[in-house]
Design a protein around this motif. Structure first.
Motif, PDB file in Angstrom:
ATOM      1  N   LEU A 105     -11.155 -51.510 -47.354  1.00  0.00           N
ATOM      2  CA  LEU A 105      -9.877 -50.920 -47.734  1.00  0.00           C
ATOM      3  C   LEU A 105      -8.814 -52.014 -47.855  1.00  0.00           C
ATOM      4  O   LEU A 105      -8.775 -52.938 -47.041  1.00  0.00           O
ATOM      5  N   PRO A 106      -7.932 -51.923 -48.851  1.00  0.00           N
ATOM      6  CA  PRO A 106      -6.949 -52.982 -49.102  1.00  0.00           C
ATOM      7  C   PRO A 106      -5.752 -52.915 -48.160  1.00  0.00           C
ATOM      8  O   PRO A 106      -4.620 -52.623 -48.561  1.00  0.00           O
ATOM      9  N   VAL A 107      -5.994 -53.183 -46.892  1.00  0.00           N
ATOM     10  CA  VAL A 107      -4.931 -53.092 -45.896  1.00  0.00           C
ATOM     11  C   VAL A 107      -5.274 -54.022 -44.743  1.00  0.00           C
ATOM     12  O   VAL A 107      -6.457 -54.248 -44.439  1.00  0.00           O
ATOM     13  N   GLY A 108      -4.235 -54.594 -44.124  1.00  0.00           N
ATOM     14  CA  GLY A 108      -4.468 -55.486 -43.000  1.00  0.00           C
ATOM     15  C   GLY A 108      -4.672 -54.756 -41.696  1.00  0.00           C
ATOM     16  O   GLY A 108      -5.525 -55.119 -40.880  1.00  0.00           O
ATOM     17  N   SER A 109      -3.883 -53.695 -41.463  1.00  0.00           N
ATOM     18  CA  SER A 109      -4.017 -52.897 -40.249  1.00  0.00           C
ATOM     19  C   SER A 109      -3.636 -51.462 -40.579  1.00  0.00           C
ATOM     20  O   SER A 109      -2.694 -51.213 -41.329  1.00  0.00           O
ATOM     21  N   ALA A 110      -4.371 -50.523 -40.012  1.00  0.00           N
ATOM     22  CA  ALA A 110      -4.121 -49.107 -40.297  1.00  0.00           C
ATOM     23  C   ALA A 110      -4.856 -48.248 -39.287  1.00  0.00           C
ATOM     24  O   ALA A 110      -5.832 -48.688 -38.658  1.00  0.00           O
ATOM     25  N   ILE A 111      -4.369 -47.004 -39.131  1.00  0.00           N
ATOM     26  CA  ILE A 111      -5.093 -45.975 -38.381  1.00  0.00           C
ATOM     27  C   ILE A 111      -5.185 -44.748 -39.277  1.00  0.00           C
ATOM     28  O   ILE A 111      -4.160 -44.169 -39.662  1.00  0.00           O
ATOM     29  N   LEU A 112      -6.405 -44.361 -39.621  1.00  0.00           N
ATOM     30  CA  LEU A 112      -6.651 -43.182 -40.448  1.00  0.00           C
ATOM     31  C   LEU A 112      -7.139 -42.042 -39.566  1.00  0.00           C
ATOM     32  O   LEU A 112      -7.996 -42.241 -38.696  1.00  0.00           O
ATOM     33  N   ASP A 113      -6.613 -40.862 -39.785  1.00  0.00           N
ATOM     34  CA  ASP A 113      -7.031 -39.653 -39.087  1.00  0.00           C
ATOM     35  C   ASP A 113      -7.880 -38.826 -40.045  1.00  0.00           C
ATOM     36  O   ASP A 113      -7.531 -38.683 -41.223  1.00  0.00           O
ATOM     37  N   GLY A 114      -9.002 -38.298 -39.557  1.00  0.00           N
ATOM     38  CA  GLY A 114      -9.839 -37.515 -40.449  1.00  0.00           C
ATOM     39  C   GLY A 114     -11.049 -36.940 -39.744  1.00  0.00           C
ATOM     40  O   GLY A 114     -11.085 -36.844 -38.516  1.00  0.00           O
ATOM     41  N   GLU A 115     -12.045 -36.568 -40.529  1.00  0.00           N
ATOM     42  CA  GLU A 115     -13.224 -35.885 -40.013  1.00  0.00           C
ATOM     43  C   GLU A 115     -14.481 -36.495 -40.625  1.00  0.00           C
ATOM     44  O   GLU A 115     -14.558 -36.696 -41.842  1.00  0.00           O
ATOM     45  N   ALA A 116     -15.440 -36.827 -39.766  1.00  0.00           N
ATOM     46  CA  ALA A 116     -16.749 -37.260 -40.241  1.00  0.00           C
ATOM     47  C   ALA A 116     -17.588 -36.020 -40.517  1.00  0.00           C
ATOM     48  O   ALA A 116     -17.706 -35.138 -39.661  1.00  0.00           O
ATOM     49  N   VAL A 117     -18.144 -35.937 -41.707  1.00  0.00           N
ATOM     50  CA  VAL A 117     -18.913 -34.757 -42.099  1.00  0.00           C
ATOM     51  C   VAL A 117     -20.190 -35.193 -42.815  1.00  0.00           C
ATOM     52  O   VAL A 117     -20.291 -36.305 -43.338  1.00  0.00           O
ATOM     53  N   VAL A 118     -21.153 -34.281 -42.813  1.00  0.00           N
ATOM     54  CA  VAL A 118     -22.334 -34.408 -43.667  1.00  0.00           C
ATOM     55  C   VAL A 118     -22.315 -33.217 -44.613  1.00  0.00           C
ATOM     56  O   VAL A 118     -22.152 -32.074 -44.177  1.00  0.00           O
ATOM     57  N   LEU A 119     -22.440 -33.489 -45.903  1.00  0.00           N
ATOM     58  CA  LEU A 119     -22.350 -32.446 -46.916  1.00  0.00           C
ATOM     59  C   LEU A 119     -23.735 -31.914 -47.264  1.00  0.00           C
ATOM     60  O   LEU A 119     -24.710 -32.666 -47.311  1.00  0.00           O
ATOM     61  N   ASP A 120     -23.810 -30.594 -47.513  1.00  0.00           N
ATOM     62  CA  ASP A 120     -25.067 -30.004 -47.961  1.00  0.00           C
ATOM     63  C   ASP A 120     -25.193 -30.167 -49.482  1.00  0.00           C
ATOM     64  O   ASP A 120     -24.375 -30.835 -50.127  1.00  0.00           O
ATOM     65  N   GLU A 121     -26.222 -29.557 -50.059  1.00  0.00           N
ATOM     66  CA  GLU A 121     -26.478 -29.731 -51.491  1.00  0.00           C
ATOM     67  C   GLU A 121     -25.365 -29.148 -52.353  1.00  0.00           C
ATOM     68  O   GLU A 121     -25.204 -29.546 -53.511  1.00  0.00           O
ATOM     69  N   GLN A 122     -24.591 -28.216 -51.817  1.00  0.00           N
ATOM     70  CA  GLN A 122     -23.474 -27.624 -52.557  1.00  0.00           C
ATOM     71  C   GLN A 122     -22.149 -28.360 -52.300  1.00  0.00           C
ATOM     72  O   GLN A 122     -21.101 -27.933 -52.776  1.00  0.00           O
ATOM     73  N   GLY A 123     -22.195 -29.455 -51.514  1.00  0.00           N
ATOM     74  CA  GLY A 123     -20.985 -30.205 -51.233  1.00  0.00           C
ATOM     75  C   GLY A 123     -20.149 -29.637 -50.113  1.00  0.00           C
ATOM     76  O   GLY A 123     -18.984 -30.019 -49.958  1.00  0.00           O
ATOM     77  N   ARG A 124     -20.724 -28.738 -49.305  1.00  0.00           N
ATOM     78  CA  ARG A 124     -19.997 -28.153 -48.177  1.00  0.00           C
ATOM     79  C   ARG A 124     -20.344 -28.909 -46.899  1.00  0.00           C
ATOM     80  O   ARG A 124     -21.496 -29.314 -46.701  1.00  0.00           O
ATOM     81  N   SER A 125     -19.348 -29.091 -46.019  1.00  0.00           N
ATOM     82  CA  SER A 125     -19.614 -29.748 -44.741  1.00  0.00           C
ATOM     83  C   SER A 125     -20.454 -28.825 -43.865  1.00  0.00           C
ATOM     84  O   SER A 125     -20.218 -27.621 -43.803  1.00  0.00           O
ATOM     85  N   ASP A 126     -21.437 -29.403 -43.179  1.00  0.00           N
ATOM     86  CA  ASP A 126     -22.383 -28.624 -42.374  1.00  0.00           C
ATOM     87  C   ASP A 126     -22.476 -29.261 -40.995  1.00  0.00           C
ATOM     88  O   ASP A 126     -22.993 -30.381 -40.857  1.00  0.00           O
ATOM     89  N   PHE A 127     -21.994 -28.551 -39.967  1.00  0.00           N
ATOM     90  CA  PHE A 127     -21.983 -29.101 -38.614  1.00  0.00           C
ATOM     91  C   PHE A 127     -23.400 -29.372 -38.104  1.00  0.00           C
ATOM     92  O   PHE A 127     -23.653 -30.375 -37.433  1.00  0.00           O
ATOM     93  N   GLY A 128     -24.348 -28.490 -38.428  1.00  0.00           N
ATOM     94  CA  GLY A 128     -25.728 -28.703 -38.006  1.00  0.00           C
ATOM     95  C   GLY A 128     -26.320 -29.971 -38.598  1.00  0.00           C
ATOM     96  O   GLY A 128     -27.005 -30.742 -37.896  1.00  0.00           O
ATOM     97  N   LEU A 129     -26.072 -30.216 -39.882  1.00  0.00           N
ATOM     98  CA  LEU A 129     -26.552 -31.451 -40.513  1.00  0.00           C
ATOM     99  C   LEU A 129     -25.880 -32.674 -39.901  1.00  0.00           C
ATOM    100  O   LEU A 129     -26.509 -33.734 -39.746  1.00  0.00           O
ATOM    101  N   MET A 130     -24.605 -32.544 -39.533  1.00  0.00           N
ATOM    102  CA  MET A 130     -23.898 -33.641 -38.889  1.00  0.00           C
ATOM    103  C   MET A 130     -24.582 -34.015 -37.583  1.00  0.00           C
ATOM    104  O   MET A 130     -24.827 -35.199 -37.300  1.00  0.00           O
ATOM    105  N   GLN A 131     -24.917 -33.006 -36.793  1.00  0.00           N
ATOM    106  CA  GLN A 131     -25.584 -33.269 -35.523  1.00  0.00           C
ATOM    107  C   GLN A 131     -26.962 -33.877 -35.713  1.00  0.00           C
ATOM    108  O   GLN A 131     -27.345 -34.806 -35.008  1.00  0.00           O
ATOM    109  N   GLN A 132     -27.728 -33.335 -36.654  1.00  0.00           N
ATOM    110  CA  GLN A 132     -29.065 -33.881 -36.908  1.00  0.00           C
ATOM    111  C   GLN A 132     -28.999 -35.348 -37.293  1.00  0.00           C
ATOM    112  O   GLN A 132     -29.850 -36.150 -36.888  1.00  0.00           O
ATOM    113  N   SER A 133     -27.990 -35.712 -38.072  1.00  0.00           N
ATOM    114  CA  SER A 133     -27.888 -37.101 -38.528  1.00  0.00           C
ATOM    115  C   SER A 133     -27.617 -38.054 -37.366  1.00  0.00           C
ATOM    116  O   SER A 133     -27.906 -39.243 -37.457  1.00  0.00           O
TER     117      SER A 133
END
Length: 349
Positions: A105-133
């Motif tokens: 990322l083009p920045v020297g220092s930063a804090i980004l807030d967000g969510e780590a997700v795993v997407l299913d075949e339809q592009g939806r976030s899936d908590f079960g897939l996140m855990q499996q990964s």
């Protein structure tokens, strides 16, 4: 190849053939203050969304899709990248792809807030897939499938942005993580729409729900009402206090026995017997077998073939509401919450 400019044969002259010179630089006034940079926080408690039944009204609100994964903050520092969970645990090693993307990322220092997700075949976030990964609850795997959906920027090149309005923070975030890019760090895009219509569309697409945010609000840690979550289906964490055995079910688990919190006590809220697959049931059984106790932690009534466990595991349960006697209606198991993710047990008012 372009030639370097030749040196002028004569010095530049002004009026009356006087040599042109720059003004002498003034010495700095020692009484004049420097413009200080804000120290970079080691960690910021996240802003959390309050649950509401309906979207708010008015032009002061903007919307995003509600993601179903692990809340993270990505710290880009001169010494390297740190990825922290909601509870403040360092999980940098578990998200190598997100770490690598942050380094670019083009920045020297930063804090980004967000969510780590795993997407299913339809592009939806899936908590079960996140855990499996990640290898399941308590697993030690690194996830190569997780991406980071960035939705706020809290610190940017020496400046603490928490007192700035959401619109300003989002403007800077959009410059850092442009909309539409498909890398391992992506922008969680804002949607300016009617809240009721957006919620209906999200539910038709089987998404978890939407988030409403006040566009002029600063970033404040805690659950204070500037952010609201509106769900298509209810989903909360409940303590596992035991299970009923079954020879016909995955892992020998017929039903999980669940409890919610009421004040300082746990109270029994029924059981869940759907949502498991062979892998998740085996993981559950392995975890519960380490916690077996002789007597239940709370009164469950009379149960046949029940094995009781210490209430240390928190299951994420999707459900359709409550019965008249305060038991979960149509519950379905989604996965185990991590203590590092500040696993929260549902509280009965």
């Amino acid at each position: 190849m372009t030639k370097p400019p030749r040196k002028p044969s004569k010095p530049l002259l002004g009026e009356a053939d006087a040599l042109l010179r720059s003004r002498p630089r003034r010495r700095r006034d020692p009484d004049q203050p420097n413009l200080p940079l804000d120290p970079m926080p080691a960690r910021i408690e996240p802003c959390l969304a309050l649950l509401r039944a309906k979207p708010p009204k008015g032009d002061d609100w903007v919307y995003e899709i509600k993601w179903d994964g692990y809340r993270l903050s990505v710290h880009i520092e001169p010494t390297g990248i740190r990825i922290l969970t909601r509870g403040g645990h360092d999980w940098t090693h578990r998200f190598p792809a997100i770490k690598l993307a942050a380094m670019w990322l083009p920045v020297g220092s930063a804090i980004l807030d967000g969510e780590a997700v795993v997407l299913d075949e339809q592009g939806r976030s899936d908590f079960g897939l996140m855990q499996q990964s990640l290898g399941g609850r308590g697993g030690k795997k690194s996830s190569s499938d997780a991406i980071f959906m960035a939705f706020d920027l809290l610190y940017f090149d020496g400046h603490d942005l928490r007192k700035s309005e959401l619109d300003m923070r989002r403007h800077l975030l959009g410059d850092l993580v442009p909309a539409g890019e498909q890398g391992d760090i992506r922008l969680s895009e804002q949607i300016e729409a009617d809240g009721d219509e957006l919620l209906a569309s999200a539910c038709e697409l089987d998404l978890e729900g939407i988030i409403a945010k006040q566009r002029r609000a600063p970033y404040r840690s805690g659950r204070l009402g500037e952010w609201l979550k509106i769900k298509c289906v209810q989903s909360d964490g409940f303590a596992i206090i035991g299970y009923e055995k079954s020879t016909a079910s995955f892992g020998g688990i017929g039903r999980l026995l669940l409890a919610a919190r009421k004040g300082e006590q746990l109270v029994y809220v029924g059981g869940v017997g759907t949502g498991f697959n062979e892998r998740s049931a085996a993981e559950l059984r392995s975890q519960m077998d380490k916690l077996i106790i002789g007597n239940p932690a709370v009164d469950t009534g009379r149960k046949r073939n029940a094995i009781f466990v210490r209430p240390e595991l928190v299951a994420e349960i999707q459900y359709g509401g409550w019965t008249h006697d305060r038991k979960l209606r149509h519950p379905s198991y989604k996965g185990l919450r991590e203590m590092q993710d500040n696993a929260r047990i549902y509280e009965i008012a």
